[in-house]
Design a protein around this motif. Structure first.
Motif, PDB file in Angstrom:
ATOM      1  N   GLY A  18     -54.164  19.704   8.601  1.00 48.10           N
ATOM      2  CA  GLY A  18     -53.526  18.424   8.329  1.00 48.10           C
ATOM      3  C   GLY A  18     -52.165  18.562   7.683  1.00 48.10           C
ATOM      4  O   GLY A  18     -51.340  17.648   7.765  1.00 48.10           O
ATOM      5  N   ASP A  19     -51.911  19.694   7.010  1.00 51.20           N
ATOM      6  CA  ASP A  19     -50.602  19.901   6.390  1.00 51.20           C
ATOM      7  C   ASP A  19     -49.600  20.407   7.425  1.00 51.20           C
ATOM      8  O   ASP A  19     -49.966  21.088   8.385  1.00 51.20           O
ATOM      9  CB  ASP A  19     -50.697  20.925   5.263  1.00 51.20           C
ATOM     10  CG  ASP A  19     -51.222  20.320   3.973  1.00 51.20           C
ATOM     11  OD1 ASP A  19     -51.451  19.101   3.946  1.00 51.20           O
ATOM     12  OD2 ASP A  19     -51.404  21.072   3.002  1.00 51.20           O
ATOM     13  N   TYR A  20     -48.344  20.099   7.203  1.00 53.34           N
ATOM     14  CA  TYR A  20     -47.287  20.611   8.070  1.00 53.34           C
ATOM     15  C   TYR A  20     -45.956  20.587   7.325  1.00 53.34           C
ATOM     16  O   TYR A  20     -45.832  19.977   6.261  1.00 53.34           O
ATOM     17  CB  TYR A  20     -47.178  19.810   9.378  1.00 53.34           C
ATOM     18  CG  TYR A  20     -46.896  18.323   9.211  1.00 53.34           C
ATOM     19  CD1 TYR A  20     -45.589  17.839   9.113  1.00 53.34           C
ATOM     20  CD2 TYR A  20     -47.929  17.395   9.183  1.00 53.34           C
ATOM     21  CE1 TYR A  20     -45.329  16.485   8.982  1.00 53.34           C
ATOM     22  CE2 TYR A  20     -47.674  16.033   9.056  1.00 53.34           C
ATOM     23  CZ  TYR A  20     -46.377  15.585   8.957  1.00 53.34           C
ATOM     24  OH  TYR A  20     -46.117  14.241   8.827  1.00 53.34           O
ATOM     25  N   ASP A  21     -44.990  21.264   7.879  1.00 55.35           N
ATOM     26  CA  ASP A  21     -43.635  21.248   7.326  1.00 55.35           C
ATOM     27  C   ASP A  21     -42.651  21.064   8.466  1.00 55.35           C
ATOM     28  O   ASP A  21     -42.939  21.414   9.623  1.00 55.35           O
ATOM     29  CB  ASP A  21     -43.333  22.542   6.582  1.00 55.35           C
ATOM     30  CG  ASP A  21     -42.140  22.409   5.639  1.00 55.35           C
ATOM     31  OD1 ASP A  21     -41.639  21.272   5.453  1.00 55.35           O
ATOM     32  OD2 ASP A  21     -41.714  23.434   5.078  1.00 55.35           O
ATOM     33  N   LEU A  22     -41.496  20.497   8.143  1.00 53.27           N
ATOM     34  CA  LEU A  22     -40.450  20.241   9.126  1.00 53.27           C
ATOM     35  C   LEU A  22     -39.117  20.774   8.616  1.00 53.27           C
ATOM     36  O   LEU A  22     -38.809  20.654   7.433  1.00 53.27           O
ATOM     37  CB  LEU A  22     -40.291  18.734   9.382  1.00 53.27           C
ATOM     38  CG  LEU A  22     -41.411  17.983  10.081  1.00 53.27           C
ATOM     39  CD1 LEU A  22     -41.098  16.491  10.102  1.00 53.27           C
ATOM     40  CD2 LEU A  22     -41.584  18.498  11.498  1.00 53.27           C
ATOM     41  N   ALA A  23     -38.362  21.344   9.521  1.00 53.94           N
ATOM     42  CA  ALA A  23     -36.984  21.717   9.236  1.00 53.94           C
ATOM     43  C   ALA A  23     -36.141  21.356  10.450  1.00 53.94           C
ATOM     44  O   ALA A  23     -36.644  21.315  11.577  1.00 53.94           O
ATOM     45  CB  ALA A  23     -36.863  23.209   8.927  1.00 53.94           C
ATOM     46  N   GLY A  24     -34.881  21.081  10.220  1.00 54.51           N
ATOM     47  CA  GLY A  24     -33.995  20.700  11.314  1.00 54.51           C
ATOM     48  C   GLY A  24     -32.672  21.424  11.228  1.00 54.51           C
ATOM     49  O   GLY A  24     -32.246  21.865  10.146  1.00 54.51           O
ATOM     50  N   PHE A  25     -32.022  21.529  12.366  1.00 52.43           N
ATOM     51  CA  PHE A  25     -30.708  22.182  12.447  1.00 52.43           C
ATOM     52  C   PHE A  25     -29.858  21.382  13.418  1.00 52.43           C
ATOM     53  O   PHE A  25     -30.289  21.078  14.533  1.00 52.43           O
ATOM     54  CB  PHE A  25     -30.864  23.621  12.950  1.00 52.43           C
ATOM     55  CG  PHE A  25     -29.572  24.362  13.079  1.00 52.43           C
ATOM     56  CD1 PHE A  25     -28.936  24.876  11.957  1.00 52.43           C
ATOM     57  CD2 PHE A  25     -28.975  24.548  14.311  1.00 52.43           C
ATOM     58  CE1 PHE A  25     -27.737  25.563  12.067  1.00 52.43           C
ATOM     59  CE2 PHE A  25     -27.770  25.236  14.437  1.00 52.43           C
ATOM     60  CZ  PHE A  25     -27.154  25.745  13.310  1.00 52.43           C
ATOM     61  N   CYS A  26     -28.667  21.012  12.967  1.00 46.25           N
ATOM     62  CA  CYS A  26     -27.804  20.176  13.785  1.00 46.25           C
ATOM     63  C   CYS A  26     -26.406  20.769  13.874  1.00 46.25           C
ATOM     64  O   CYS A  26     -25.897  21.334  12.902  1.00 46.25           O
ATOM     65  CB  CYS A  26     -27.715  18.762  13.194  1.00 46.25           C
ATOM     66  SG  CYS A  26     -26.948  17.551  14.300  1.00 46.25           S
TER      67      CYS A  26
END
Length: 367
Positions: A153-161
């Motif tokens: 159920g846990d998660y992490d998000l990262a983004g690159f633009c």
């Protein structure tokens, strides 16, 4: 023959088929973000982008990376995953626009202990919505299923633009001077900073995320706190064409006190009058729940202003009109003033009517 078990990757908790199903499920969302310059779709080892096709002649690339932080815990505990993707995009593209750059393409990293295609699709569809708001193409990403690293159920998000700006149009802030006007663009809420404190105050209050929100009883508490970060790209790009904007600051972690000085020369300071706008209800609740001082509020939260734009005095009204025509609520926060070396780079004064404290108060910061 042997009786020894034949193991598969799935026995270790990684479901490759689920990953493939998610890729297929999100392809329409990614396709909806296509823009001039895109030359490839999802599925390749690398994504391609054509700057010439995007209309640039002498571009400088501007890049940024960020995450959503512990706001994700609110989403996980609320079971609401469809807006944190907007936050992810917003935190990256708003950092690009302050350099004058137009966001071009975005990549995401989604890591979880056990992949839920349903939750994953909601998350990536939120990312696609953020990209549509910013005019950026969702050009690629990575989904990592890592049992043992994250609880189910846990998660992490990262983004690159990556964005681009013509060489002679980069915003540096070098020309900011005494008398320039500070315009503030209203935030949509807490955005994506300060949530470790937010979560602590929520826990101490005893109000659950599914309970009615104490500052907006028409919504659940979790849903209200998950209001996505506002994306300022299209309105700011429109305002930049006027030629009046000298610098822009994205009000994130560190609030007014730390972010505004990042765009100022050493010879000037920003004077912000907190009486020029009313503290939004979510911040009023946080302030009261934590008995938080004005200085701590100004250092931790955006306090209702997500972007500060420094403009020439003669162009302030035209810039305001353009921003408002493009959907922004704009406050005249104050102005740039001369600064001696020993003086602070940000001065914030406030009024009891908007912050609930005796007036005036003063928050200061040096570079």
């Amino acid at each position: 023959m042997t009786d020894k078990k034949s193991y598969t990757y799935k026995d270790a908790g990684v479901d490759i088929d689920a990953g493939n199903d998610l890729v297929e499920a999100i392809k329409p969302a990614a396709a909806s973000t296509r823009r001039p310059g895109c030359t490839s779709g999802l599925g390749g080892f690398g994504a391609l982008f054509d700057l010439k096709a995007a209309g640039f002649t002498d571009p400088i690339l501007v890049s940024g990376t960020d995450g959503v932080g512990t706001k994700l815990k609110v989403a996980i505990e609320s079971g609401k995953h469809d807006t944190v993707g907007i936050d992810l995009v917003a935190m990256c593209v708003n950092d690009l626009i302050v350099q004058g750059a137009e966001p071009l393409f975005f990549l995401d990293y989604f890591a979880t202990g056990h992949l839920s295609v349903e939750a994953g699709r909601a998350i990536v569809e939120g990312i696609a919505e953020g990209c549509r708001q910013a005019g950026a193409a969702l050009i690629g990403g990575e989904t990592a299923e890592m049992p043992g690293m994250y609880k189910d159920g846990d998660y992490d998000l990262a983004g690159f633009c990556v964005g681009a700006v013509e060489r002679d149009e980069i915003l540096t802030g070098d020309g900011v001077c005494d008398g320039d006007i500070l315009l503030g663009l209203a935030s949509s809420g807490v955005h994506s900073n300060g949530f470790s404190l937010v979560r602590r105050l929520v826990a101490d209050s005893g109000v659950g995320y599914h309970a009615p929100c104490p500052f907006d009883e028409s919504r659940e508490f979790g849903a209200a706190l998950l209001t996505p970060t506002r994306i300022y790209v299209k309105s700011t790009l429109a305002a930049l064409k006027s030629g009046h904007i000298k610098a822009i600051s994205h009000i994130t972690g560190g609030g007014f006190v730390e972010n505004i000085p990042r765009i100022l020369p050493e010879t000037v300071a920003a004077h912000v009058d907190a009486g020029r706008w009313t503290l939004p209800p979510v911040f009023d609740w946080l302030r009261e729940a934590g008995n938080i001082s004005p200085l701590e509020m100004a250092k931790t939260f955006n306090c209702g202003v997500g972007l500060v734009v420094v403009v020439k005095p003669e162009g302030a009204e035209e810039t305001r009109k353009i921003l408002e025509q493009n959907g922004e609520t704009v406050y005249t926060l104050g102005q740039v003033i001369k600064r001696q070396a020993s003086e602070p780079a940000t001065v914030v004064t406030g009024a009891a009517g908007s912050w609930g404290y005796g007036a005036p108060w003063r928050a200061t910061s040096s570079h």
